[in-house]
Design a protein around this motif. Sequence first.
Motif, PDB file in Angstrom:
ATOM      1  N   ILE A  15       0.735  -1.237  -0.194  1.00  0.00           N
ATOM      2  CA  ILE A  15       0.067   0.015   0.106  1.00  0.00           C
ATOM      3  C   ILE A  15       0.813   1.096   0.033  1.00  0.00           C
ATOM      4  O   ILE A  15       1.976   1.264   0.759  1.00  0.00           O
ATOM      5  CB  ILE A  15      -0.911   0.050   1.134  1.00  0.00           C
ATOM      6  N   LEU A  16       0.576   2.171  -0.904  1.00  0.00           N
ATOM      7  CA  LEU A  16       1.195   3.379  -1.017  1.00  0.00           C
ATOM      8  C   LEU A  16       0.220   4.413  -0.480  1.00  0.00           C
ATOM      9  O   LEU A  16      -0.742   4.550  -1.009  1.00  0.00           O
ATOM     10  CB  LEU A  16       1.846   3.842  -2.226  1.00  0.00           C
ATOM     11  N   VAL A  17       0.591   5.080   0.641  1.00  0.00           N
ATOM     12  CA  VAL A  17      -0.317   6.404   1.213  1.00  0.00           C
ATOM     13  C   VAL A  17       0.410   7.651   0.783  1.00  0.00           C
ATOM     14  O   VAL A  17       1.535   7.752   1.209  1.00  0.00           O
ATOM     15  CB  VAL A  17      -0.577   6.236   2.854  1.00  0.00           C
ATOM     16  N   ALA A  18      -0.316   8.452   0.176  1.00  0.00           N
ATOM     17  CA  ALA A  18       0.194   9.784  -0.306  1.00  0.00           C
ATOM     18  C   ALA A  18      -0.288  10.671   0.538  1.00  0.00           C
ATOM     19  O   ALA A  18      -1.501  10.983   0.628  1.00  0.00           O
ATOM     20  CB  ALA A  18       0.064  10.219  -1.638  1.00  0.00           C
ATOM     21  N   GLY A  19       0.506  11.589   1.386  1.00  0.00           N
ATOM     22  CA  GLY A  19      -0.168  12.654   2.304  1.00  0.00           C
ATOM     23  C   GLY A  19      -0.011  11.982   3.642  1.00  0.00           C
ATOM     24  O   GLY A  19      -0.567  11.082   4.093  1.00  0.00           O
ATOM     25  N   GLY A  20       0.437  13.026   4.517  1.00  0.00           N
ATOM     26  CA  GLY A  20       0.792  12.662   5.994  1.00  0.00           C
ATOM     27  C   GLY A  20       0.254  13.478   7.074  1.00  0.00           C
ATOM     28  O   GLY A  20       0.915  13.697   8.103  1.00  0.00           O
ATOM     29  N   ILE A 152      -2.285  -1.161  -3.860  1.00  0.00           N
ATOM     30  CA  ILE A 152      -3.152  -0.205  -3.574  1.00  0.00           C
ATOM     31  C   ILE A 152      -2.596   1.157  -3.071  1.00  0.00           C
ATOM     32  O   ILE A 152      -1.652   1.139  -2.682  1.00  0.00           O
ATOM     33  CB  ILE A 152      -4.144  -0.749  -2.223  1.00  0.00           C
ATOM     34  N   PHE A 153      -3.150   1.892  -3.770  1.00  0.00           N
ATOM     35  CA  PHE A 153      -2.946   3.473  -3.481  1.00  0.00           C
ATOM     36  C   PHE A 153      -3.840   4.366  -2.760  1.00  0.00           C
ATOM     37  O   PHE A 153      -5.072   4.412  -3.234  1.00  0.00           O
ATOM     38  CB  PHE A 153      -2.526   4.171  -4.871  1.00  0.00           C
ATOM     39  N   VAL A 154      -3.582   4.944  -1.824  1.00  0.00           N
ATOM     40  CA  VAL A 154      -4.525   5.983  -0.928  1.00  0.00           C
ATOM     41  C   VAL A 154      -4.009   7.440  -1.286  1.00  0.00           C
ATOM     42  O   VAL A 154      -2.815   7.605  -1.017  1.00  0.00           O
ATOM     43  CB  VAL A 154      -4.563   5.442   0.367  1.00  0.00           C
ATOM     44  N   ASP A 155      -5.128   8.132  -1.663  1.00  0.00           N
ATOM     45  CA  ASP A 155      -4.827   9.447  -1.763  1.00  0.00           C
ATOM     46  C   ASP A 155      -5.121  10.400  -0.470  1.00  0.00           C
ATOM     47  O   ASP A 155      -6.442  10.337  -0.216  1.00  0.00           O
ATOM     48  CB  ASP A 155      -5.434  10.207  -3.017  1.00  0.00           C
ATOM     49  N   SER A 156      -4.246  10.697   0.289  1.00  0.00           N
ATOM     50  CA  SER A 156      -4.605  11.528   1.414  1.00  0.00           C
ATOM     51  C   SER A 156      -3.843  12.675   1.665  1.00  0.00           C
ATOM     52  O   SER A 156      -3.509  13.180   2.633  1.00  0.00           O
ATOM     53  CB  SER A 156      -3.985  10.577   2.933  1.00  0.00           C
ATOM     54  N   THR A 157      -3.919  13.286   0.170  1.00  0.00           N
ATOM     55  CA  THR A 157      -2.837  14.665   0.108  1.00  0.00           C
ATOM     56  C   THR A 157      -3.757  15.981   0.505  1.00  0.00           C
ATOM     57  O   THR A 157      -2.970  16.828   0.452  1.00  0.00           O
ATOM     58  CB  THR A 157      -2.263  14.751  -1.133  1.00  0.00           C
ATOM     59  N   GLY A 158      -5.021  15.681   0.699  1.00  0.00           N
ATOM     60  CA  GLY A 158      -5.725  16.824   1.160  1.00  0.00           C
ATOM     61  C   GLY A 158      -6.258  17.402  -0.192  1.00  0.00           C
ATOM     62  O   GLY A 158      -7.378  17.748  -0.859  1.00  0.00           O
ATOM     63  N   ASP A 159      -4.998  18.083  -1.151  1.00  0.00           N
ATOM     64  CA  ASP A 159      -5.508  18.539  -2.411  1.00  0.00           C
ATOM     65  C   ASP A 159      -5.888  17.508  -3.657  1.00  0.00           C
ATOM     66  O   ASP A 159      -6.289  17.949  -4.560  1.00  0.00           O
ATOM     67  CB  ASP A 159      -4.300  19.418  -2.967  1.00  0.00           C
ATOM     68  N   GLY A 160      -5.549  16.271  -3.295  1.00  0.00           N
ATOM     69  CA  GLY A 160      -5.880  15.262  -4.061  1.00  0.00           C
ATOM     70  C   GLY A 160      -4.819  15.236  -5.446  1.00  0.00           C
ATOM     71  O   GLY A 160      -5.253  14.765  -6.490  1.00  0.00           O
ATOM     72  N   GLY A 161      -3.681  15.189  -4.876  1.00  0.00           N
ATOM     73  CA  GLY A 161      -2.568  15.385  -5.971  1.00  0.00           C
ATOM     74  C   GLY A 161      -2.212  13.871  -6.670  1.00  0.00           C
ATOM     75  O   GLY A 161      -2.003  14.043  -7.775  1.00  0.00           O
ATOM     76  N   LEU A 162      -2.394  13.094  -5.820  1.00  0.00           N
ATOM     77  CA  LEU A 162      -2.320  11.629  -6.450  1.00  0.00           C
ATOM     78  C   LEU A 162      -3.713  11.484  -7.660  1.00  0.00           C
ATOM     79  O   LEU A 162      -3.301  10.869  -8.725  1.00  0.00           O
ATOM     80  CB  LEU A 162      -2.097  10.519  -5.428  1.00  0.00           C
ATOM     81  N   GLY A 163      -4.509  11.548  -7.188  1.00  0.00           N
ATOM     82  CA  GLY A 163      -5.827  11.368  -7.963  1.00  0.00           C
ATOM     83  C   GLY A 163      -5.800  11.890  -9.202  1.00  0.00           C
ATOM     84  O   GLY A 163      -6.122  11.562 -10.191  1.00  0.00           O
TER      85      GLY A 163
END
Length: 619
Positions: A15-20, A152-163
């Motif tokens: 799993i890759l989580v983008a955004g901390g 699996i990839f999770v976009d938690s960047t707030g701004d949705g940069g990954l999505g």
Amino acid sequence: MGMKHFLVHRIEADILVAGGGMAGVCCALAAARQGARVVLCQDRPVLGGNASSEVRMHIVGANTNRPCADLINEPRESGLIEEIRLENAVRNPQRSASMFDEILREKCRAEKNLTLLLNTTVLDAEVEGRNIRRVTAARASTEDIFEVAASIFVDSTGDGGLGAAVGAVYTQGREASSQFGEKLAPCEADAKTLGSTLLFAARKFDRPMPFTPPPWARRITAEDMKLRDWAAPGRELTYEYGFWWLEWGGHLDTIKENEAIRDELLAILFGVWDYVKNGGDFQAENWALDWFGVIPGKRESRRFHGLHTLTEADVLESRPQEDAIAYGGWPIDLHPVHGFDQRDEPPCVWTPVPLLYDIPLRSCISAGFDNLMFVGRNISATHVAFASTRVMATCSAMGEGVGVAAAHAIRTQRAPSTLPDDAVAMTAIQEAILREDGFLIGKKLRDEENLLHAAQLSASGEHPEGAPQNVLSGVNRALSPDGGVAATRQEPGTHRWISAGEWPAWILAEWPQPVCLQHLEVVFDSALHRYLTLTHSDDTFSKMIWGPQPEMIRDFDVEARDEMGWHTLAEVRDNTRRRWHLTTNAPLSCQALRLTMRRSWGADNARIVRLAAYTQSSR
């Protein structure tokens, strides 16, 4: 990419989580604790997002603006965010923003399945059909490129940069009232959002501290401040924590125009401080700015389209969601899009949320990609519903739920998009959330492997509403129909053993035949009715008990009995954890288990919310 001098690192993960931010941290921790290999990319040097030392907003959630009472209504979020709050209250008595950063970093570094990449921004992704295969992230400070392949990839960047990088469909702005039948939405759709804020901190000295504003600061008048809640009659004027209503930029693109928004917010901030210092008698003569943010605390930007769009009705009517993985309860908190410039309007309008409501997994899964998930303020929700789900404690609970669901998908070799409609999968996911001390409306932890279901329970004494059998109720809090949950969705009761007030107090489990025991879990009472969050506001702080919570058990012993008699498994002193567990080196054959509570951190009785014993650990 024009970065030939950068060193390329290839990483494989589950799993890759983008955004901390808080949502991403809780997502990554939850998935790692469930056994998945996780990479967490955070584009800042610290974790926590708007709660970090860079922004300094306090974490709020479902227990705000609703009736809360001990043993009656306890809506504060549990699970990972409670673990973090409790640790912060103990280890950070000085309420340092930087210490909170470090506690979050330590949490992540302590997980063997979690790789933390700070100062690392996800820039691009490789897509194959409806699946993301890998992402490319860069860390300029060390001249490194990371190519991370994951399932699996999770976009938690707030701004949705990954999505956005993979072309996931999103909305940026407000839907028309007619689109989802929302009374609180505008008549026509537009691109306007909630604005952003810069907070500040001031310090009081023993002498006058003059202030000269920069020439570009706003010139603020009493007319600008007339509806701002800062100098209410009878309130002592203090300035240790900035004004959340220093908000601006909702009429602009909060992503593309973020630099301009920051500059204007600084002009407003310095202008307001000039007004406070030099515009009248506001008891500010000895106060001076000590810190001010330069990274806008952003409320809203992209919201992705998922398998379900959470709406105003879902929130206000508390509609049951079979695939719930979290809950919310903050009011629908809408702000004027021009923020501070709309001086004739209040800085926010709250629509109370009558009851806690479900947040479904479907709102956290992309409609266009099978292995893309969202968590935080970018989930699939309308602008109106988002105005409630956006707060950080709610996002943290969502993060834990998504992390557990993602790990389940990895373990069962499933795509996240297939999970919500699978009743067996959702039962397993919800059971895992509950076992980790999370809460889901109307769901009870069945905990079929818990050996205590076959035991006879007794205690040294019991409160009339706190029988020892309550430790097996499967629910970790009391909630009433008055601001909690509907009576049809939760059994009444305290859902915990409460002693009669004697010390020491004990609870005993006895089996008719010896059992094989290796793992023990205890959940203590941490007063989920009470407000608890790191804040730099002295007024907000005065409403809390900062430190070990009085109801928590401080000293206790764990003993097991076999054919040879009683044996001590643990003697715990100065405990500050709500959820405590023990795994023995080898399985034990025992006939009885006893917990003896010797003292609390201040309460006059012992309390245990959950007690469980297993043949082996789940981790």
